[in-house]
Scaffold this motif. Structure first.
Motif, PDB file in Angstrom:
ATOM      1  N   MET A   1       0.847  -1.186   0.000  1.00 57.50           N
ATOM      2  CA  MET A   1       0.000   0.000   0.000  1.00 57.50           C
ATOM      3  C   MET A   1       0.882   1.235   0.000  1.00 57.50           C
ATOM      4  SD  MET A   1      -3.165   0.869   2.570  1.00 57.50           S
ATOM      5  CE  MET A   1      -3.967  -0.643   2.046  1.00 57.50           C
ATOM      6  N   ALA A   2       0.406   2.346  -0.627  1.00 59.63           N
ATOM      7  CA  ALA A   2       1.233   3.520  -0.812  1.00 59.63           C
ATOM      8  C   ALA A   2       1.714   4.106   0.497  1.00 59.63           C
ATOM      9  CB  ALA A   2       0.454   4.574  -1.594  1.00 59.63           C
ATOM     10  N   ALA A   3       0.854   4.081   1.521  1.00 61.52           N
ATOM     11  CA  ALA A   3       1.210   4.706   2.787  1.00 61.52           C
ATOM     12  C   ALA A   3       2.394   4.029   3.447  1.00 61.52           C
ATOM     13  CB  ALA A   3       0.020   4.686   3.741  1.00 61.52           C
ATOM     14  N   ALA A   4       2.709   2.814   3.068  1.00 61.83           N
ATOM     15  CA  ALA A   4       3.810   2.098   3.694  1.00 61.83           C
ATOM     16  C   ALA A   4       5.135   2.786   3.464  1.00 61.83           C
ATOM     17  CB  ALA A   4       3.873   0.670   3.158  1.00 61.83           C
ATOM     18  N   GLY A   5       5.205   3.652   2.459  1.00 73.06           N
ATOM     19  CA  GLY A   5       6.458   4.330   2.162  1.00 73.06           C
ATOM     20  C   GLY A   5       6.789   5.422   3.145  1.00 73.06           C
ATOM     21  N   PHE A   6       5.840   5.830   3.991  1.00 73.50           N
ATOM     22  CA  PHE A   6       6.075   6.938   4.879  1.00 73.50           C
ATOM     23  C   PHE A   6       6.521   6.426   6.247  1.00 73.50           C
ATOM     24  CE2 PHE A   6       2.780   8.325   1.862  1.00 73.50           C
ATOM     25  CZ  PHE A   6       3.583   9.204   1.159  1.00 73.50           C
ATOM     26  N   ALA A   7       7.786   6.095   6.348  1.00 74.48           N
ATOM     27  CA  ALA A   7       8.339   5.559   7.584  1.00 74.48           C
ATOM     28  C   ALA A   7       8.885   6.689   8.444  1.00 74.48           C
ATOM     29  CB  ALA A   7       9.459   4.568   7.256  1.00 74.48           C
ATOM     30  N   LEU A   8       9.299   6.368   9.648  1.00 68.27           N
ATOM     31  CA  LEU A   8       9.909   7.357  10.522  1.00 68.27           C
ATOM     32  C   LEU A   8      11.226   7.818   9.933  1.00 68.27           C
ATOM     33  CD1 LEU A   8       9.394   5.722  14.024  1.00 68.27           C
ATOM     34  CD2 LEU A   8       8.080   7.563  12.991  1.00 68.27           C
ATOM     35  N   ALA A   9      11.489   9.114  10.059  1.00 68.86           N
ATOM     36  CA  ALA A   9      12.753   9.646   9.556  1.00 68.86           C
ATOM     37  C   ALA A   9      13.883   9.223  10.487  1.00 68.86           C
ATOM     38  CB  ALA A   9      12.677  11.171   9.500  1.00 68.86           C
ATOM     39  N   VAL A  10      14.960   8.731   9.906  1.00 68.94           N
ATOM     40  CA  VAL A  10      16.103   8.303  10.715  1.00 68.94           C
ATOM     41  C   VAL A  10      17.386   8.878  10.145  1.00 68.94           C
ATOM     42  CG1 VAL A  10      15.030   6.175  11.504  1.00 68.94           C
ATOM     43  CG2 VAL A  10      16.260   6.158   9.346  1.00 68.94           C
ATOM     44  N   ALA A  11      17.272   9.980   9.391  1.00 70.30           N
ATOM     45  CA  ALA A  11      18.440  10.538   8.719  1.00 70.30           C
ATOM     46  C   ALA A  11      19.180  11.501   9.639  1.00 70.30           C
ATOM     47  CB  ALA A  11      18.003  11.221   7.434  1.00 70.30           C
ATOM     48  N   SER A  12      19.597  12.649   9.091  1.00 69.30           N
ATOM     49  CA  SER A  12      20.510  13.552   9.773  1.00 69.30           C
ATOM     50  C   SER A  12      20.024  13.983  11.146  1.00 69.30           C
ATOM     51  CB  SER A  12      20.723  14.791   8.907  1.00 69.30           C
ATOM     52  OG  SER A  12      19.483  15.382   8.589  1.00 69.30           O
ATOM     53  N   PRO A  52      -5.495   2.669  18.104  1.00 73.77           N
ATOM     54  CA  PRO A  52      -5.537   2.125  16.746  1.00 73.77           C
ATOM     55  C   PRO A  52      -6.761   2.518  15.938  1.00 73.77           C
ATOM     56  CG  PRO A  52      -5.977   0.406  18.372  1.00 73.77           C
ATOM     57  CD  PRO A  52      -5.526   1.608  19.128  1.00 73.77           C
ATOM     58  N   LEU A  53      -7.838   2.954  16.597  1.00 73.11           N
ATOM     59  CA  LEU A  53      -9.019   3.396  15.863  1.00 73.11           C
ATOM     60  C   LEU A  53      -8.891   4.836  15.375  1.00 73.11           C
ATOM     61  CD1 LEU A  53     -12.014   1.869  17.865  1.00 73.11           C
ATOM     62  CD2 LEU A  53     -10.993   1.065  15.736  1.00 73.11           C
ATOM     63  N   SER A  54      -7.950   5.580  15.931  1.00 68.09           N
ATOM     64  CA  SER A  54      -7.794   6.992  15.574  1.00 68.09           C
ATOM     65  C   SER A  54      -6.470   7.297  14.893  1.00 68.09           C
ATOM     66  CB  SER A  54      -7.905   7.877  16.828  1.00 68.09           C
ATOM     67  OG  SER A  54      -9.136   7.698  17.480  1.00 68.09           O
ATOM     68  N   SER A  55      -5.446   6.543  15.214  1.00 68.86           N
ATOM     69  CA  SER A  55      -4.101   6.871  14.776  1.00 68.86           C
ATOM     70  C   SER A  55      -3.529   5.815  13.835  1.00 68.86           C
ATOM     71  CB  SER A  55      -3.180   7.014  15.989  1.00 68.86           C
ATOM     72  OG  SER A  55      -1.841   7.192  15.585  1.00 68.86           O
ATOM     73  N   VAL A  56      -3.228   6.224  12.618  1.00 69.58           N
ATOM     74  CA  VAL A  56      -2.640   5.298  11.656  1.00 69.58           C
ATOM     75  C   VAL A  56      -1.209   4.930  12.054  1.00 69.58           C
ATOM     76  CG1 VAL A  56      -1.699   7.067  10.104  1.00 69.58           C
ATOM     77  CG2 VAL A  56      -2.436   4.870   9.163  1.00 69.58           C
ATOM     78  N   GLY A 248      -4.820  15.167   7.934  1.00 67.72           N
ATOM     79  CA  GLY A 248      -4.255  15.544   6.643  1.00 67.72           C
ATOM     80  C   GLY A 248      -2.760  15.337   6.620  1.00 67.72           C
ATOM     81  N   THR A 249      -2.349  14.089   6.448  1.00 66.79           N
ATOM     82  CA  THR A 249      -0.939  13.723   6.348  1.00 66.79           C
ATOM     83  C   THR A 249      -0.755  12.840   5.116  1.00 66.79           C
ATOM     84  OG1 THR A 249      -0.914  11.576   7.499  1.00 66.79           O
ATOM     85  CG2 THR A 249      -0.976  13.549   8.889  1.00 66.79           C
ATOM     86  N   PRO A 250       0.480  12.569   4.710  1.00 69.73           N
ATOM     87  CA  PRO A 250       0.680  11.679   3.564  1.00 69.73           C
ATOM     88  C   PRO A 250       0.085  10.291   3.724  1.00 69.73           C
ATOM     89  CG  PRO A 250       2.652  12.967   3.933  1.00 69.73           C
ATOM     90  CD  PRO A 250       1.741  13.244   5.100  1.00 69.73           C
ATOM     91  N   HIS A 251      -0.306   9.910   4.920  1.00 64.00           N
ATOM     92  CA  HIS A 251      -0.909   8.596   5.122  1.00 64.00           C
ATOM     93  C   HIS A 251      -2.289   8.476   4.477  1.00 64.00           C
ATOM     94  CE1 HIS A 251       2.029   6.556   7.605  1.00 64.00           C
ATOM     95  NE2 HIS A 251       2.173   7.657   8.312  1.00 64.00           N
ATOM     96  N   VAL A 252      -2.869   9.567   4.009  1.00 61.43           N
ATOM     97  CA  VAL A 252      -4.167   9.467   3.334  1.00 61.43           C
ATOM     98  C   VAL A 252      -4.059   8.635   2.058  1.00 61.43           C
ATOM     99  CG1 VAL A 252      -4.966  11.680   4.252  1.00 61.43           C
ATOM    100  CG2 VAL A 252      -3.899  11.600   1.972  1.00 61.43           C
ATOM    101  N   THR A 253      -2.864   8.436   1.551  1.00 60.44           N
ATOM    102  CA  THR A 253      -2.724   7.604   0.349  1.00 60.44           C
ATOM    103  C   THR A 253      -3.149   6.164   0.616  1.00 60.44           C
ATOM    104  OG1 THR A 253      -0.382   7.252   0.854  1.00 60.44           O
ATOM    105  CG2 THR A 253      -0.920   9.024  -0.691  1.00 60.44           C
ATOM    106  N   GLY A 254      -3.077   5.731   1.861  1.00 59.46           N
ATOM    107  CA  GLY A 254      -3.582   4.399   2.201  1.00 59.46           C
ATOM    108  C   GLY A 254      -5.079   4.312   1.989  1.00 59.46           C
ATOM    109  N   ALA A 255      -5.803   5.352   2.416  1.00 62.40           N
ATOM    110  CA  ALA A 255      -7.247   5.398   2.202  1.00 62.40           C
ATOM    111  C   ALA A 255      -7.578   5.498   0.721  1.00 62.40           C
ATOM    112  CB  ALA A 255      -7.838   6.584   2.959  1.00 62.40           C
ATOM    113  N   LEU A 256      -6.792   6.273  -0.021  1.00 62.74           N
ATOM    114  CA  LEU A 256      -7.021   6.400  -1.457  1.00 62.74           C
ATOM    115  C   LEU A 256      -6.812   5.064  -2.173  1.00 62.74           C
ATOM    116  CD1 LEU A 256      -5.319   9.855  -2.114  1.00 62.74           C
ATOM    117  CD2 LEU A 256      -7.770   9.341  -2.194  1.00 62.74           C
ATOM    118  N   ALA A 257      -5.826   4.303  -1.727  1.00 62.59           N
ATOM    119  CA  ALA A 257      -5.604   2.975  -2.313  1.00 62.59           C
ATOM    120  C   ALA A 257      -6.786   2.055  -2.025  1.00 62.59           C
ATOM    121  CB  ALA A 257      -4.310   2.376  -1.774  1.00 62.59           C
ATOM    122  N   ASP A 258      -7.337   2.143  -0.808  1.00 63.88           N
ATOM    123  CA  ASP A 258      -8.525   1.345  -0.474  1.00 63.88           C
ATOM    124  C   ASP A 258      -9.712   1.752  -1.343  1.00 63.88           C
ATOM    125  OD1 ASP A 258      -7.079   0.039   1.488  1.00 63.88           O
ATOM    126  OD2 ASP A 258      -7.818   1.306   3.123  1.00 63.88           O
TER     127      ASP A 258
END
Length: 270
Positions: A1-12, A52-56, A248-258
């Motif tokens: 699913m598209a939303a899977a790409g939005f992981a926690l940032a672990v860079a700089s 889990p019912l409110s937070s993706v 309104g976060t990038p995780h809405v792409t998961g809903a769009l895929a559904d």
């Protein structure tokens, strides 16, 4: 699913004038901060972030201490910056500011176009502009892929108390982006609010979108057990708007895929 790409940032790591200790007291800023913050920069998220019912991102939130939005508990966390929403408790916000703590309040995203702006607001506050731009790039790519041709199947939202969503909502924008026709426009409603069950049944949408009930009983949910609604839903597709619809976060792409998958099933006659 598209939303899977939005992981926690672990860079700089945190550097320069970026805040070293950030507290979020709002579900939507929780998610943006978890996606953008440098390791160790975010020190607390709101308690609802673990629901889990409110937070993706409830699983990611389990790795952070939680707060309940109280000024005293947030002050004791010694934050350099507090992230809040425009509807966060004004008393808490005023108390924190009175104590010399910076509080940034983010507007609600009412459309898909608002999401990149919210991402960059938080990225700038955290000193993580490069990570914000990368997140937006992935989001916009997925958004283009998930766009549906217009005037597709007719759909409606129907929640406890007979509540439905109007045209000025993020959910409306998501639904139409996926190619569905939102029947609220047929009913002549711009604002969200209650709609009579009789009108919904007469409109006969191809898809009815509801919500996952919480444990326990509520009189507001009685209408969702009405036989007329049961008959309507049995003849139409049904789905629930889960936690990836809430903010309104990038995780809405998961809903769009559904939505894309449901639309494909309707058009295939499944």
């Amino acid at each position: 699913m598209a939303a899977a790409g939005f992981a926690l940032a672990v860079a700089s790591p945190v550097h320069g004038d970026a805040p070293a200790r950030v507290v979020s007291m709002n579900l939507c800023t929780d998610q943006l901060a978890m996606m953008l913050a440098a390791p160790g920069q975010l020190v607390s998220v709101s308690a609802i972030a673990r629901d889990p019912l409110s937070s993706v991102m409830h699983e990611a939130a389990a790795g952070y201490p939680v707060n309940h939005g109280g000024a005293e508990e947030i002050f004791l966390l010694r934050p350099d910056l507090v992230l809040a929403g425009v509807w966060s408790d004004p008393v808490t916000v005023a108390m924190l500011r009175g104590l010399g703590i910076e509080v940034a309040q983010l507007e609600v995203a009412d459309s898909l176009e608002d999401i990149p702006e919210r991402v960059m607001e938080v990225a700038a506050l955290l000193g993580r502009e490069a990570e914000g731009q990368a997140l937006i790039g992935r989001f916009e790519t997925d958004l283009a892929v998930l766009a549906g041709s217009p005037e597709g199947p007719r759909a409606a939202f129907y929640y406890p108390n007979g509540y439905t969503l109007g045209t000025g909502s993020l959910s409306h924008d998501m639904l139409t982006h996926a190619g569905f026709t939102h029947i609220v426009e047929e009913l002549g409603r711009d604002a969200s609010g209650r709609v009579a069950l009789e009108l919904l049944v007469l409109a006969a949408p191809d898809l009815v979108i509801g919500s996952e009930p919480y444990a326990g009983a509520s009189r507001s949910e009685e209408i969702l057990r009405h036989p007329a609604l049961g008959t309507l839903v049995s003849g139409a597709a049904g789905m629930t708007s889960g936690p990836d619809w809430v903010c309104g976060t990038p995780h809405v792409t998961g809903a769009l895929a559904d939505l894309a998958a449901v639309r494909a099933g309707i058009e295939a006659g499944e």
